[in-house]
Design an enzyme around this catalytic site. Structure first.
Site, PDB file in Angstrom:
ATOM      1  N   GLY A 175       0.822  -1.210   0.000  1.00 40.28           N
ATOM      2  CA  GLY A 175       0.000   0.000   0.000  1.00 40.28           C
ATOM      3  C   GLY A 175       0.851   1.253   0.000  1.00 40.28           C
ATOM      4  N   ASP A 176       1.875   1.266   0.828  1.00 45.59           N
ATOM      5  CA  ASP A 176       2.814   2.390   0.856  1.00 45.59           C
ATOM      6  C   ASP A 176       3.633   2.462  -0.420  1.00 45.59           C
ATOM      7  OD1 ASP A 176       2.713   3.840   3.427  1.00 45.59           O
ATOM      8  OD2 ASP A 176       3.185   1.905   4.319  1.00 45.59           O
ATOM      9  N   ILE A 177       4.175   1.320  -0.825  1.00 41.69           N
ATOM     10  CA  ILE A 177       5.115   1.309  -1.945  1.00 41.69           C
ATOM     11  C   ILE A 177       4.425   1.654  -3.256  1.00 41.69           C
ATOM     12  CG2 ILE A 177       6.605  -0.205  -3.306  1.00 41.69           C
ATOM     13  CD1 ILE A 177       7.330  -1.582  -0.623  1.00 41.69           C
TER      14      ILE A 177
END
Length: 403
Positions: A175-177
């Site tokens: 999700g972050d990446i």
């Protein structure tokens, strides 16, 4: 000793100045990509504490390997954005910057007088990138999110895992990446557009949006199929065989998304009769009889060691691979040949291998030019050279907790 790396080109974003006000992962991943591509990234960190991720495990002599992974090619300086004096110094830096990246909760930057509208009055060329959990607009924009909440809320966890087990977070912080990658892509597009119009832009990236955007064809399947998409383990909803299978000493994956690869797989297994078997003759039939297909293939893969089975499959042009653990990848010859295992050092000096940049250019190559910085390692560059602060001003501001 200088952390500058020799033998690495300037990069396609040479000359682009990025003011990085982000922390943790989504924002720092974006600015890491920009730094890998040659941009000069100035990372603002809280005095005395730094980025929250400096405390994330693993730690070596008090220095975080997590922080090091996502903060190469950056110059660290300290600045307290919560104080008016720090906000004023940030405005001065933003006048000189090409790009600003922040991932505070929506409204925070505006409350500090550092929102897009305020900063573009003084620098209309500024590309202003905001990253948040749910975005700057919408009924849930004020909600906080971390990677696991984005994976859950965006639908990815609902597709990940086995049917008879709880939903599973993807092994990395996708999700972050993914958000960081989308953000870096958007920044590059905005910089290109600025070269035509002369004006910057406001970019609004949301983690939930980014997770939702990488669900492949699940949304269409939800509308066209009688049952909603669900967890299928490692199998694929649109192609079979496309899964993980046991071997005599481990696991392998193989994928047969076309009729020719299926026929070649049957030949490798010395089961040509399976190619036109009523249960397996078409991709649709194989998906409908996935249990029987998996049992049939597993009966063959279990008889061979992983490396032998993969070698047989690859020799017949059947896409296959061993399931490797991360430790095994440290000595991977293919990754090494692609400059994907790059020697670097933790801020404390411990030598480690970092993942290289997967974007390869024939000219102006990307790469690791700067090792992950110590907290405030580049204060002189930013405080004295860029901001022009005198020794007395620096000491005063340090005493007030601004620098």
């Amino acid at each position: 000793m200088s952390t500058e790396k020799q033998g690495v080109g300037s990069g396609p974003l040479e000359g682009v100045l990025v003011l990085d006000l982000s922390r943790a992962l989504a924002g720092p991943y974006c600015t890491m990509v920009l730094g890998d591509l040659g941009a000069t990234v100035l990372k603002a960190e809280v005095p005395g504490r730094g980025d929250d991720s400096r405390g994330y495990l693993p730690l070596e002599d008090g220095q975080s390997g997590y922080f090091a992974t996502f903060n190469r090619n950056k110059r660290s300086f300290t600045l307290n954005l919560r104080a008016p004096e720090g906000q004023d110094l940030c405005r001065r830096l933003a006048r000189r910057a090409d790009v600003l990246v922040e991932n505070f909760s929506p409204g925070t930057m505006e409350g500090w007088g550092l929102g897009h509208e305020a900063l573009r009055e003084e620098n209309p060329r500024l590309v202003y990138c905001s990253i948040s959990g749910f975005g700057q607009t919408g009924p849930e924009s004020s909600k906080l999110a971390f990677d696991i909440t984005a994976q859950a809320r965006g639908g990815l966890m609902g597709l990940t895992g086995f049917p008879d087990a709880p939903p599973t977070r993807v092994g990395s912080s996708l999700g972050d990446i993914a958000t960081g990658m989308f953000a870096a892509n958007a920044v590059c597009a905005a910089l290109y557009r600025r070269s035509v119009t002369g004006r910057g832009d406001r970019l609004d990236l949301a983690m939930v949006d980014s997770v939702f955007a990488i669900l492949e064809n699940a949304l269409v399947r939800a509308q066209l199929e009688p049952l909603p998409p669900g967890r299928m383990g490692s199998a694929h909803a649109s192609a079979a065989p496309y899964d993980v299978y046991p071997t005599a000493d481990g696991w392998l994956v193989l994928g047969c998304a076309t009729r020719p690869t299926w026929e070649r797989l049957c030949a490798v297994m010395e089961r040509p009769d399976l190619a036109d078997h009523p249960l397996f003759a078409t991709n649709e039939a194989r998906i409908a009889h996935l249990v029987e297909l998996t049992e049939t293939l597993s009966a063959w893969t279990r008889t061979l060691p992983t490396d032998e089975a993969v070698a047989l499959l690859e020799a017949s042009q059947v896409p296959a691979a061993p399931v490797r653990g991360v430790t095994e990848l440290l000595g991977d010859k293919q990754l090494a040949a692609r400059d994907m295992l790059v020697p670097s050092s933790l801020p404390g000096g411990r030598e480690v291998l970092l993942p290289g940049c997967p974007m390869h250019f024939a000219e102006n190559p990307s790469g690791i030019r700067l090792a992950p910085p110590l907290l405030g390692e580049h204060n002189d560059l930013v405080h004295r050279e860029l901001l022009g602060l005198s020794e007395g001003e620096i000491e005063t501001l340090k005493g007030k907790g601004i620098l």
